[in-house]
Design a protein around this motif. Sequence first.
Motif, PDB file in Angstrom:
ATOM      1  N   LEU A  20      34.216  21.695  12.781  1.00  0.00           N
ATOM      2  CA  LEU A  20      34.067  22.124  11.393  1.00  0.00           C
ATOM      3  C   LEU A  20      35.281  21.715  10.562  1.00  0.00           C
ATOM      4  O   LEU A  20      35.140  21.188   9.449  1.00  0.00           O
ATOM      5  CB  LEU A  20      33.876  23.646  11.331  1.00  0.00           C
ATOM      6  CG  LEU A  20      32.468  24.197  11.398  1.00  0.00           C
ATOM      7  CD1 LEU A  20      32.491  25.717  11.220  1.00  0.00           C
ATOM      8  CD2 LEU A  20      31.580  23.581  10.338  1.00  0.00           C
ATOM      9  N   LYS A  21      36.468  21.965  11.105  1.00  0.00           N
ATOM     10  CA  LYS A  21      37.684  21.633  10.364  1.00  0.00           C
ATOM     11  C   LYS A  21      37.788  20.137  10.128  1.00  0.00           C
ATOM     12  O   LYS A  21      38.146  19.692   9.023  1.00  0.00           O
ATOM     13  CB  LYS A  21      38.904  22.137  11.132  1.00  0.00           C
ATOM     14  CG  LYS A  21      40.215  21.962  10.376  1.00  0.00           C
ATOM     15  CD  LYS A  21      41.381  22.564  11.130  1.00  0.00           C
ATOM     16  CE  LYS A  21      42.679  22.428  10.332  1.00  0.00           C
ATOM     17  NZ  LYS A  21      43.831  23.033  11.065  1.00  0.00           N
ATOM     18  N   HIS A  38      34.615  29.197  10.027  1.00  0.00           N
ATOM     19  CA  HIS A  38      34.465  30.294  10.977  1.00  0.00           C
ATOM     20  C   HIS A  38      33.212  30.049  11.802  1.00  0.00           C
ATOM     21  O   HIS A  38      32.193  29.569  11.289  1.00  0.00           O
ATOM     22  CB  HIS A  38      34.349  31.626  10.221  1.00  0.00           C
ATOM     23  CG  HIS A  38      34.442  32.822  11.117  1.00  0.00           C
ATOM     24  ND1 HIS A  38      35.386  32.963  12.100  1.00  0.00           N
ATOM     25  CD2 HIS A  38      33.669  33.950  11.191  1.00  0.00           C
ATOM     26  CE1 HIS A  38      35.211  34.107  12.724  1.00  0.00           C
ATOM     27  NE2 HIS A  38      34.183  34.717  12.205  1.00  0.00           N
ATOM     28  N   VAL A  39      33.307  30.359  13.084  1.00  0.00           N
ATOM     29  CA  VAL A  39      32.177  30.237  14.000  1.00  0.00           C
ATOM     30  C   VAL A  39      31.997  31.570  14.692  1.00  0.00           C
ATOM     31  O   VAL A  39      32.969  32.134  15.213  1.00  0.00           O
ATOM     32  CB  VAL A  39      32.407  29.111  15.038  1.00  0.00           C
ATOM     33  CG1 VAL A  39      31.250  29.057  16.020  1.00  0.00           C
ATOM     34  CG2 VAL A  39      32.576  27.769  14.350  1.00  0.00           C
ATOM     35  N   ALA A  55      37.319  15.511   6.460  1.00  0.00           N
ATOM     36  CA  ALA A  55      36.701  14.216   6.162  1.00  0.00           C
ATOM     37  C   ALA A  55      35.947  14.241   4.847  1.00  0.00           C
ATOM     38  O   ALA A  55      35.943  13.256   4.103  1.00  0.00           O
ATOM     39  CB  ALA A  55      35.772  13.822   7.311  1.00  0.00           C
ATOM     40  N   GLU A  56      35.300  15.352   4.539  1.00  0.00           N
ATOM     41  CA  GLU A  56      34.521  15.450   3.304  1.00  0.00           C
ATOM     42  C   GLU A  56      35.308  16.059   2.153  1.00  0.00           C
ATOM     43  O   GLU A  56      34.742  16.355   1.103  1.00  0.00           O
ATOM     44  CB  GLU A  56      33.261  16.302   3.561  1.00  0.00           C
ATOM     45  CG  GLU A  56      32.349  15.755   4.647  1.00  0.00           C
ATOM     46  CD  GLU A  56      31.806  14.365   4.327  1.00  0.00           C
ATOM     47  OE1 GLU A  56      31.727  14.044   3.114  1.00  0.00           O
ATOM     48  OE2 GLU A  56      31.484  13.614   5.253  1.00  0.00           O
ATOM     49  N   LYS A  57      36.628  16.294   2.367  1.00  0.00           N
ATOM     50  CA  LYS A  57      37.520  16.815   1.324  1.00  0.00           C
ATOM     51  C   LYS A  57      37.033  18.153   0.780  1.00  0.00           C
ATOM     52  O   LYS A  57      37.036  18.404  -0.423  1.00  0.00           O
ATOM     53  CB  LYS A  57      37.658  15.808   0.180  1.00  0.00           C
ATOM     54  CG  LYS A  57      38.249  14.480   0.625  1.00  0.00           C
ATOM     55  CD  LYS A  57      38.359  13.498  -0.536  1.00  0.00           C
ATOM     56  CE  LYS A  57      38.945  12.178  -0.068  1.00  0.00           C
ATOM     57  NZ  LYS A  57      39.043  11.196  -1.163  1.00  0.00           N
ATOM     58  N   THR A  58      36.591  18.999   1.700  1.00  0.00           N
ATOM     59  CA  THR A  58      36.138  20.336   1.332  1.00  0.00           C
ATOM     60  C   THR A  58      37.244  21.326   1.643  1.00  0.00           C
ATOM     61  O   THR A  58      37.622  21.496   2.807  1.00  0.00           O
ATOM     62  CB  THR A  58      34.870  20.718   2.116  1.00  0.00           C
ATOM     63  OG1 THR A  58      33.864  19.732   1.881  1.00  0.00           O
ATOM     64  CG2 THR A  58      34.357  22.081   1.679  1.00  0.00           C
ATOM     65  N   ASP A  65      33.284  26.952  23.564  1.00  0.00           N
ATOM     66  CA  ASP A  65      32.413  26.274  22.593  1.00  0.00           C
ATOM     67  C   ASP A  65      32.777  26.660  21.165  1.00  0.00           C
ATOM     68  O   ASP A  65      32.663  25.849  20.249  1.00  0.00           O
ATOM     69  CB  ASP A  65      30.951  26.623  22.870  1.00  0.00           C
ATOM     70  CG  ASP A  65      30.453  26.012  24.170  1.00  0.00           C
ATOM     71  OD1 ASP A  65      31.117  25.068  24.660  1.00  0.00           O
ATOM     72  OD2 ASP A  65      29.427  26.470  24.694  1.00  0.00           O
ATOM     73  N   VAL A  66      33.204  27.905  20.981  1.00  0.00           N
ATOM     74  CA  VAL A  66      33.610  28.348  19.644  1.00  0.00           C
ATOM     75  C   VAL A  66      34.807  27.532  19.156  1.00  0.00           C
ATOM     76  O   VAL A  66      34.845  27.064  18.010  1.00  0.00           O
ATOM     77  CB  VAL A  66      33.947  29.851  19.659  1.00  0.00           C
ATOM     78  CG1 VAL A  66      34.603  30.272  18.359  1.00  0.00           C
ATOM     79  CG2 VAL A  66      32.683  30.672  19.884  1.00  0.00           C
ATOM     80  N   LYS A  67      35.799  27.337  20.050  1.00  0.00           N
ATOM     81  CA  LYS A  67      36.977  26.560  19.655  1.00  0.00           C
ATOM     82  C   LYS A  67      36.602  25.115  19.340  1.00  0.00           C
ATOM     83  O   LYS A  67      37.086  24.527  18.372  1.00  0.00           O
ATOM     84  CB  LYS A  67      38.021  26.605  20.765  1.00  0.00           C
ATOM     85  CG  LYS A  67      38.577  27.992  21.026  1.00  0.00           C
ATOM     86  CD  LYS A  67      39.587  27.985  22.167  1.00  0.00           C
ATOM     87  CE  LYS A  67      40.123  29.387  22.425  1.00  0.00           C
ATOM     88  NZ  LYS A  67      41.087  29.410  23.571  1.00  0.00           N
ATOM     89  N   THR A  68      35.699  24.553  20.159  1.00  0.00           N
ATOM     90  CA  THR A  68      35.256  23.177  19.910  1.00  0.00           C
ATOM     91  C   THR A  68      34.523  23.069  18.583  1.00  0.00           C
ATOM     92  O   THR A  68      34.747  22.128  17.807  1.00  0.00           O
ATOM     93  CB  THR A  68      34.356  22.708  21.057  1.00  0.00           C
ATOM     94  OG1 THR A  68      35.053  22.851  22.300  1.00  0.00           O
ATOM     95  CG2 THR A  68      33.952  21.259  20.861  1.00  0.00           C
TER      96      THR A  68
END
Length: 1086
Positions: A757-758, A771-772, A763-766, A749-752
């Motif tokens: 997040l990435k 980190h999870v 998508a939002e150009k951030t 789940d952490v990898k997912t």
Amino acid sequence: MPTNFTVVPVEDTEAPSSSNATSSPEAKPVSLGQIFERTGQETTVDNQQGAQIDDVEGEKESTPFLNSDNGSEPDYEGKNMALFEEEMDSAPMVSSLLSKLANYTNLTQGVREHEEYEDGVRKVTATVPPMGTFIGVYLPCMQNILGVILFIRLAWIVGTAGILGSFAIVSICCICTLLTAISMSAIATNGVVPAGGSYYMISRSLGPEFGGAVGLCFYLGTTFAGSMYILGTIEILLTYIVPSTRVFEAQNKEGEATAWANNMRVFGTGCLLVMALVVFVGVKYVNKLALVFLSCVILSILATYAGVIKTLLEPPEVNVCLLGNRSLKNDMFESCTKTEMVENMTVMTQLWGLFCNNTCDEYFELNNLTEIKAIPGLLSGVIKDNLWGDYGPAGSVLEKKTLFSAPAKDMSKDIDKPYVFNDITTYFTLLVGIYFPSVTGIMAGSNRSGDLRDAQRSIPVGTIMAILTTSFIYISCVVFFGACIEGVVLRDKFGDSIGKIPVIGILAWPSPWVIVIGSFFSCCGAGLQSLTGAPRLLQAIARDGIIPFLQVFGHGKSNGEPTWALLLTVGLCEIGILIASVDAVAPILSMFFLMCYLFVNLACAVQTLLRTPNWRPRFKFYHWTLSFLGMSLCLSLMFVSSWYYALVATVIAGCIYKYIEYRGAEKEWGDGIRGLSLNAARYALIRLEESPLHTKNWRPQLLVLCKPDSDLSVKHPRLLSFTSQLKAGKGLTIVCSVLQGTYMTRGQDVKTAEKSLKAAMVAEKTKGFHHVVVSSNLRDGFSVLIQSAGLGGMKHNAVLMAWPAAWQQARDSASRQNFIETVRETTSAHQALLVAKNIDRFPDNSKRLREGTIDVWWIVHDGGLLMLLPFLLRQHKVWRKCRMRIFTVAQMDDNSIQMKKDLQMFLYHLRIDAVVEVVEMHDSDISAFTYEKTLVMEQRSQMLKQMQLSRTEREREAQLIHDRNTASHSDKTANSLPPDRVHMTWTKEKLFSERAKHKEGMAVKDMFNMRPNQSNVRRMHTAVKLNEVVKKKSKESQLVLLNMPGPPKNKKGDENYMEFLDVLTEGLDRVLLVRGGGREVITIYS
């Protein structure tokens, strides 16, 4: 002595029936990871076949005992490594790895594919014996280095620059290539170099951006080298072999240059098409003729040396006719005299007719005709006259300075006379650019690394020996040409004064045709090699996938022939041919080769200075200072030879670099630039901790707390949009999420969640880090992130989170309590806190707010963060059109007029443009609405508390019963209680809980008769009044920034804190609650 081996994929010839491998038509580079994977699969298959397991898949033994009764004993052969059998499933044993490596090979970059097809049928692949240093590296480098410039331009360079100037040019260029060869040898011996040669070395050492940029520059250099060789071929053909085949003839002297250029274009285009056709259909013939072309070069050089020796005994009887001190073309006359005696009669010669038409030329009348030897010989002393250079402008007449000449007054008609003229303006730096292509070709050995028996030994030795040999040839030719040939003849580029014979040709023995034919075939062979190598280099770049628009050139015919790349190469080569001048094309390809060599030296220097663990070249005779010197020399030669071409090449490489950086595929090749970035980051982080941060350098370093939904996707993506809009300060951004549980159970789940997040950040150009973390509860996870996120001096100083909108609907107080504890923890850590309410209504990055205001309600001073945030937001294109307004609240005792003036002056010093307004809030009686709202709030809080207490007690009772039941069943004595009865023991805690249960009903009844706490009434009164004022002034604003009051110090009031904040922001569209970190973040000083 190290054992050298060549690895080739082979089949098991002893057991063909059991082998599943097929004969591979071509060997491709295989990574160690693939070898590991393949070995691991084979090991697993062997274990499964040998053990004959019938139980659960994955068990290695069917029984833990050696003497099994099932009749089928497991095969324990090779089980002496049973301790490592779990690792053997994913990693090979050393013996298996070595066996794979011993059967691995790496063929060249597609040169043989065409040979493997004949009439559309693939032939059986034959084993090609590996080559040694002499055949595999030394001779190819010799063939590529010695070429067209040696035969048709070196003598002219010696005559123009002089022996000393030419010696300097040759020495600088040879030293540059020698230093580059040292760096290249270090890189090439630091592991296997597969197909791609120099491109592979640079890209894997400096990364895909540098590799792609320099690889394309090297491709362009190789392509324009093909143009230069073809132009050289046509120049030799039309000047010395068949000059009568010219299509265009000049009508006058002024049109000779244009006619010559047009002839070069027409014949050059035809030659290019023929060579492209040969490369397309007969690559194997090009490779087989390489030795023939090299033989022509060596034979021509030997003929030149033989001619030099012959001048000691008998100089050639070749004379040059001079009028005064001016050189004359001898193709229009036979006798170098003005008159001659024919049957005792004085007859005017052909020269007289050329200079005297009605009236004689003044210079012709004032000066006499003389004949001098074109090649005085090695012992003639002409070397003294040729020591220094003789540069001149275009159109100037070639003159022998040591002879007397009577000047004429009118020299305007000289262009019509049979003088030998300079065709271009000559100067030292131009000659450097023209000569440098004659020392390129040092990469030929590294490009053939797959064919070598021991590449790590052959490449350094063969390349450096080839450079030393060719350097000796060039330097000796400079000295011999200057010592044997007359200076005015050396400066005659096309041999006009000696009967259209190349200058080296009259020196060569036994015949000038040795040089003419040898140089012709040498240029043809070099052109074919360029048209063969350039498309394959482009194909290697395209197949790497780092430049998206070049992917079409990675495809070709079924045999791997780069058809599309060949078409592009022919098109670019035609551009060079249309220039129609060897002297103009040579500096262009010099730029591209110099840039390639520059980055080879840079790659070696970077890897050496970084001392990366993988940098272990077998070639030990290198040093970073040599690489740095070679890099500096390449850069200097670029701008010395042609500064405008150098700028163009740099711009092209820079554009390709930026394109790959923003649009190219992400590649991780363990390159040196990444290591350099890590070292620079470590150095910067250490420096950041050495001194405290000054207020002028403060910028928001954000820790963004994102809540994942049930699918582990980002629940509020607009929070990331707002983060990117706030990052005009270019600070740190760390986007984090917390999952509840343990890492062992939720690792996947952490990898997912990290992938989600990435993807959301892209998508939002951030731009930032993600980190999870997994924690037993969300509160502890938030605490860990607030305390430990970041590294060294790059730690966050502000926390951004969304308002917990569902805090009222929650059955328990977890959501509310997590939020309040986060507020307390950020305050304790002296970090700012930004809480975005109604975050889903915030604009995304694609929206543009055409008008509106950003309203700041400045209630208490928080270090200036409220002033700084709107300024940073307005730097982004979303908020750029919004105006900034600042509201502050005046009490009864305050002078609102003076407050407004002071605030305007403060903003003026802060250099912030904003409209200032002071709002007066007078003391007023507490309304019945406020009283009732406070009462409802406290009643709800009391009810939730009672419900929570009841549920907690019920859970505790159930747990107690469960524990007693468990103890009863585990008791083995005869006096144990029956399992259907529970023995209750009264304790002090149990007594209090029972009393609380009996009082619960009474508490609910008293709830409707309670009176609200006066402190809560006052707080509610402030929230209601301030909310009314904010709604009145900022109802239509695009964003409202408010001071966020802190939670009560007494945790008994936590349940009311969220209610106060909700009332304070009620009715507002977009709200950002701001709580300062306890330090000044903005200053009026510069």
